[in-house]
Design a protein around this motif. Sequence first.
Motif, PDB file in Angstrom:
ATOM      1  N   VAL A 182      -5.467   5.056  17.356  1.00 52.51           N
ATOM      2  CA  VAL A 182      -5.540   3.624  17.110  1.00 52.51           C
ATOM      3  C   VAL A 182      -5.690   3.365  15.611  1.00 52.51           C
ATOM      4  O   VAL A 182      -6.541   3.969  14.961  1.00 52.51           O
ATOM      5  N   GLY A 183      -4.853   2.486  15.081  1.00 50.72           N
ATOM      6  CA  GLY A 183      -4.994   2.105  13.681  1.00 50.72           C
ATOM      7  C   GLY A 183      -4.349   3.054  12.690  1.00 50.72           C
ATOM      8  O   GLY A 183      -4.485   2.893  11.488  1.00 50.72           O
ATOM      9  N   SER A 184      -3.615   4.058  13.197  1.00 53.74           N
ATOM     10  CA  SER A 184      -3.039   5.039  12.280  1.00 53.74           C
ATOM     11  C   SER A 184      -1.767   4.533  11.608  1.00 53.74           C
ATOM     12  O   SER A 184      -1.208   5.207  10.747  1.00 53.74           O
ATOM     13  N   GLY A 185      -1.304   3.354  12.004  1.00 52.53           N
ATOM     14  CA  GLY A 185      -0.154   2.763  11.325  1.00 52.53           C
ATOM     15  C   GLY A 185       1.189   3.157  11.911  1.00 52.53           C
ATOM     16  O   GLY A 185       2.153   3.413  11.197  1.00 52.53           O
ATOM     17  N   LYS A 186       1.260   3.164  13.237  1.00 50.54           N
ATOM     18  CA  LYS A 186       2.505   3.539  13.896  1.00 50.54           C
ATOM     19  C   LYS A 186       3.599   2.489  13.706  1.00 50.54           C
ATOM     20  O   LYS A 186       4.773   2.816  13.631  1.00 50.54           O
ATOM     21  N   THR A 187       3.174   1.221  13.649  1.00 49.87           N
ATOM     22  CA  THR A 187       4.158   0.151  13.545  1.00 49.87           C
ATOM     23  C   THR A 187       5.059   0.348  12.324  1.00 49.87           C
ATOM     24  O   THR A 187       6.275   0.185  12.403  1.00 49.87           O
ATOM     25  N   PRO A 200      -5.127   5.243   7.610  1.00 47.74           N
ATOM     26  CA  PRO A 200      -4.991   4.765   6.227  1.00 47.74           C
ATOM     27  C   PRO A 200      -6.358   4.702   5.565  1.00 47.74           C
ATOM     28  O   PRO A 200      -7.375   4.504   6.237  1.00 47.74           O
ATOM     29  N   GLN A 203       2.230   9.391   7.656  1.00 49.66           N
ATOM     30  CA  GLN A 203       3.350   8.453   7.801  1.00 49.66           C
ATOM     31  C   GLN A 203       4.581   8.985   7.080  1.00 49.66           C
ATOM     32  O   GLN A 203       5.704   8.846   7.553  1.00 49.66           O
ATOM     33  N   ASP A 222      -4.137  -6.698  16.515  1.00 49.80           N
ATOM     34  CA  ASP A 222      -4.529  -6.339  15.146  1.00 49.80           C
ATOM     35  C   ASP A 222      -5.055  -7.558  14.390  1.00 49.80           C
ATOM     36  O   ASP A 222      -4.314  -8.318  13.804  1.00 49.80           O
ATOM     37  N   PHE A 264       0.848  -1.199   0.000  1.00 57.96           N
ATOM     38  CA  PHE A 264       0.000   0.000   0.000  1.00 57.96           C
ATOM     39  C   PHE A 264       0.879   1.243   0.000  1.00 57.96           C
ATOM     40  O   PHE A 264       2.101   1.149   0.160  1.00 57.96           O
ATOM     41  N   CYS A 265       0.266   2.402  -0.191  1.00 60.99           N
ATOM     42  CA  CYS A 265       1.024   3.655  -0.133  1.00 60.99           C
ATOM     43  C   CYS A 265       1.051   4.155   1.302  1.00 60.99           C
ATOM     44  O   CYS A 265       0.102   3.958   2.053  1.00 60.99           O
ATOM     45  N   LEU A 266       2.120   4.840   1.657  1.00 56.88           N
ATOM     46  CA  LEU A 266       2.162   5.485   2.967  1.00 56.88           C
ATOM     47  C   LEU A 266       1.106   6.582   3.008  1.00 56.88           C
ATOM     48  O   LEU A 266       0.842   7.227   1.993  1.00 56.88           O
ATOM     49  N   THR A 267       0.543   6.778   4.192  1.00 60.12           N
ATOM     50  CA  THR A 267      -0.347   7.932   4.309  1.00 60.12           C
ATOM     51  C   THR A 267       0.526   9.180   4.345  1.00 60.12           C
ATOM     52  O   THR A 267       1.726   9.112   4.598  1.00 60.12           O
ATOM     53  N   ARG A 319     -10.728  -2.568  11.516  1.00 63.77           N
ATOM     54  CA  ARG A 319      -9.377  -2.532  10.949  1.00 63.77           C
ATOM     55  C   ARG A 319      -9.332  -3.117   9.547  1.00 63.77           C
ATOM     56  O   ARG A 319      -8.360  -2.942   8.836  1.00 63.77           O
ATOM     57  N   ARG A 348     -10.592   2.510   5.785  1.00 65.43           N
ATOM     58  CA  ARG A 348     -11.112   2.106   7.088  1.00 65.43           C
ATOM     59  C   ARG A 348     -12.589   2.449   7.143  1.00 65.43           C
ATOM     60  O   ARG A 348     -13.015   3.488   6.644  1.00 65.43           O
TER      61      ARG A 348
END
Length: 789
Positions: A325-330, A505, A300, A646, A294-297, A675, A508
Amino acid sequence: MSPSPPHGPAAGAPGAASRPPGSVPFLLRPLDKVLGRRTADQLAKQGAATVAGLLRLLPRRYDTWGELTDLATLAEGEQATLQAEVVRSAARRTRSGRPPAILEATVTDGSGLMDVVLFGAAGLMSAYAAQLVPGSTVLLSGRVGIRQGRRQLAGPRFQVLTDLDDAEREALLARPVPIYPATDALPSWRVAKAVRTVLDQLGPEDVPDPIPADLRDSEGLIDALTAYRWVHMPEGPSQWKAARARLRHEEALVTQTALAQRRAKHAATRTAVAWPEPEADGSLRAALDDSLPFCLTEGQRRVGDELAAALASATPMQRLLQGDVGSGKTLVALRAMAQVVGGGGQAALLAPTEVLAAQHRDSLAALLGPLAGAGTLESSLLTAPGQVPVPTTALHLLTGSTPAPERRRILAALAGGEPGIIVGTHALLSETVRMPFLGLVVVDEQHRFGVAQRDALRERPGITDPATGQVRTPHLLVMTATPIPRTIAMTVFGDLATSILDELPAGRSPVETFLVPWDRQTWVEGLWRRAASEIAGGGRVYVVCPRIDAGDDAMTVEEAPEPLAAGVGLLDGLAGGAGDGSPARALAAVEDWAERLASEPALGGAGVAALTGRMTSAEKDAAMRSFASGAAPVLVATTVIEVGVDIPEATMMVILDADRFGLSQLHQLRGRVGRGGRPSVCMAVTGAEVGSPAYHRLRAFASTLDGFALAEADLDLRSEGNVLGAAQSGRRSDLDLLRVRRDAALIERARAQAEAIIAADPLLSEHRALAAAIADRLDDEAQAYLERS
Ligand code: ADP
Ligand code: MG
């Protein structure tokens, strides 16, 4: 008791000039030397031990004589400031002689009646009776008591208005009456009197001003001495308002300067390895970016650039990454780790629980794909720091339950300097895990970490520079999904830089939230039918309970970080309204509900797994896997699943006894669904009574999906002192004027001012009063709190 006028004559200020040189600064004098032991003892109970302490004991509010108090509205225990007419009064000697005489009067506001009693020497009492003649107008200030069913003021201060000429009367009526936090032993008027005694002796020399003069000018603030005069003895509302504005600014400036100084000190005394920003191609991070499905937001990408630049600097990064929550921190963390590993270093990712650590390893492995290929000792020998980076990385998981042989292998690889990523719980830090090339530590869900762990992180030595032998500190990235309002971030986390990931992302679907009262039997039944249809559609259902079993009376704190459960959730632990609005009914427990749901007809025999912090990690693993695979599409759990878990197939979150959880906890729990691409629901089942605080919290929760809005609502719904850690530091007065919500703009301004001061004068040698205020106000404990946060 004395019939002194509500305010003494304007103070002539002898001040420092009249005191011998070299004596203890007047502000630091103990109160017993200034006011006498008895008053000092009582003031000490209010937290004021010195002159400065007394000056900072601020009025809780200001009353006005001019406004007629409606006697009927006065409640017992209330501090009343009122104007009334004397109906009758009489003095008499007492039989016991203790006190020698008593004066009893009755006053009226025209509708209601109230009794007034005064005690003292016989002569004095008859003198008072002569003043309080029926028909005279009197000002009274005291605490309302109830005696034989009637409202009464015992021992109030009073001033007969009829004795004054018009001008005097007008000035008096205009003057705000400061009302202090009072006790029976120390009524408000005695605090006022003590403060006046101190103020009368105070000169400009005595009160060094922590706010630099130029700043006072540009901000239009009054000086410190005037502020204390006006806050305690205002002639009108504009004076106390100006005084409080100034004291508030002082508080913000002192706190922010302390934090700015800390940041500067950290930056000056420690260095980190500078990891070059990744090349556009050929680097591990570029390879990672290319392989993403996928593309980075936008967020991100932006935060990624911030981190890349910070890592490329030799100043140790100290950064807080907030993302809902779910914003893609990992992924953001992984890209930063890739920069370090690509440069030949080691990166550690720490999670609060084993479940989460295992999840992180899995999701990192999924994101990395074949890039997680390296991992042999041999390959690591080829890539010492500075050498050509190999675009693969080792990826290890190390927790308390890693089998011994594997553990030894991992430890050896790390100690040998193998570049790579190590995922674990905070136990990674407390053990003798040697990571000689540790360049970056990422802490996920930081609010679940205890204070001690964060200290350990700060002090963790990293790479030793072979040339100089100097130890380099690893960069630190702290991630939290508990949104922290900006002003709190600046205050409590003031020594960390902040990055915000404010976008989810694409793709959602919003989660619809419903409140389900326990006593609506049909709704509760409907809930399980809905669960069945989610499952039929390929979804998964979480059912969260506040307890593990019936005998477990604690909120599930044991789910918090192992083994030190000391970490107080910044926005969590305090909010879990213990007791408010809770039903007498036993709280939902995992063991009980796992059993019930297994035989719930509406669920038609769907598999049910249970997950609690009490299980072994093999059991937890098995439960998570059967839930993820769909073998058991219902997972009954404690808040052990609160953060990070997740499972994209999950579409329904049922929270039983939702009123037992804090707002941010609820938000975290809800973040476990929605998610994937499918619409999801969250059901908050509660016994909270309509209108109770717990009910309001749930309504707020159901009304928005925005974690930042919820965090702000959370702040509004409870006292901010808790948020700022005043409870922990045990001090009452810290930040007592400052309100993080209301004063956001001020805090921000003070932060910039503090930075400028520290940049020009790092040791504050030109700002002695400010330095003293930092030392004084942030006593050891509070300072330690700020340091740890
Ligand atoms: P959190 O910030 O709550 O930790 P995660 O890092 O767990 O969120 O990310 C949530 C999910 O979103 C993961 O499945 C992750 O792979 C996915 N994800 C991350 N970034 C993107 C993106 N830019 N586009 C689509 N999905 C993404
Ligand atoms: Mg996460």
